[in-house]
Design an enzyme around this catalytic site. Sequence first.
Site, mmCIF file in Angstrom:
data_model
loop_
_atom_site.group_PDB
_atom_site.id
_atom_site.type_symbol
_atom_site.label_atom_id
_atom_site.label_comp_id
_atom_site.label_asym_id
_atom_site.label_seq_id
_atom_site.Cartn_x
_atom_site.Cartn_y
_atom_site.Cartn_z
ATOM 1 N N CYS A 97 111.753 16.145 -12.175
ATOM 2 C CA CYS A 97 110.803 17.052 -13.166
ATOM 3 C C CYS A 97 111.560 18.304 -14.421
ATOM 4 C CB CYS A 97 109.615 17.553 -12.282
ATOM 5 S SG CYS A 97 109.144 16.124 -10.936
ATOM 6 N N HIS A 157 106.293 23.353 -15.552
ATOM 7 C CA HIS A 157 107.640 23.844 -14.464
ATOM 8 C C HIS A 157 108.565 23.612 -14.551
ATOM 9 C CE1 HIS A 157 108.608 21.004 -9.734
ATOM 10 N NE2 HIS A 157 108.725 21.832 -10.553
#
Length: 488
Positions: free
Chosen positions: A72, A122
């Site tokens: 991610c 993120h």
Amino acid sequence: MKKLLFYLFIFLGYFPLSAQSKKPNILYILVDQWRAQSTGYAGDQVVKTPHLDQLEKESLNLRKTVSGMPVCSPHRASLITGQYPLTHGVFMNDVLLDSNRTTIAKIYKQAGYQTGYIGKWHMDGHGRSSYIPVTRRQGFDYWKALECTHDYNHSEYYSGESPAKKTWETYDAIAQSEDVVKYLKSQSKTSQPFMLFISIGSPHDPYQTAPEKYRKMYENAEIKLRDNVPAANREKVIKDARGYYAHMTAIDDCVGQMWQALKEQGLEENTIVVFSSDHGDLLGSHGAWNKQQPYEESIRVPFLLHYPKAFGKKGKKVDVLLNTPDIMPTLLGLSHLKVPKTVEGRDFSSVLKGKKKDDVTYTLISCVQPFGQWTRAKGGREYRGLVSDRYTYVKDLQGPWLLFDNQNDPFQLTNLVNQASVKHVQSKMDKALLLELKKRKDEFKSGLFYVKQWNYLIDETETVPYQKVNYQGIPIRDLSTGYPQNTK
């Protein structure tokens, strides 16, 4: 004289504002953990993705796109900086991308664009539910985002400059897409171009949490497994795949809704729409789950590029080896904006337009430090590798590890590494890999070397824990270990 009058009329407001802007808008749809193999247009006979299938028929399908570090935060940081992970330093999840980096939003903003970000971020490293101040939003102004959550039905976010946490009213992909539609309606009334990211958290696990309407579609569906799923994993994979597909069909409806809004607002022709993912999902292939590993299901991601003004509406399959750092410079090239010197990726815009020959033979994949869902206890290891039009070659710290002929062995069932029949292929790719690492100033050392170099605090599994923070956003450390407290 005519040209002078034209600009005078614009200045005086005689021409409609919408006719004055020729810069393309950007709508980037980023999803989480959607592998390239799992769409109807890619040949999956179970998943229902009618809107994406139609979008593919009217777009460039960059079907060999690779997530160079398939996890991610590293993907996202490379996406918005155009740099490789060892340059920007985000080679693990839950660490901070330096707010002084030159990013895609800062460049477009400087060029007169409105910038916006909705959904999963993120890249902040201050805790997965902490407030992210304007100074750490990397140039994005319109803001409805959270660092990270996969609680799709009770999904929180922060809006604007308020530190008060809010909650999306429905399944977050749907609510976020509806917010995109509202944004597009507002943009149709202005001449200022926009660059908007929507970052959807699904179809990342937990798999069984899509709205009931979508889960019911797959309750009794016959799930066809990939040939590289071991028999022992069959029952779990079938269960997970039903939920994975349900998330996908929900997202597909969201894509259709946003695409329709572009048409209704007269924005489609001059908007670059991208649909892609940060990485794939092994989903039982090779007996593994999730991502990070160098197999096709993990590294290969969908990448549809829809831009009618430049490419028309006749779909085309394109086999360039697009990697994550290449996305930013390619979008800048399509927007006729200068690519900053900080960018390491390649600008493929001229190749896509047919003005330049594609000369990229290999693209880099890597894992600097195994962590999280692929720790050393689960077989995790550092690796560097190259993907070509046909082969995947990977080395770990011990030497050559994997070599697959993806043309003759699409499920990567036979590891050809060190076999005499492909000695010349391995030798050629090994030399190319060494040259690429030299170019990237990558010494390919132990992951812990880089963890120490970037001063990341890790737990006993060599993972940066989810962090608790105080009211100032500073990590609270566990004095007994020196590590930030794990709130997982």
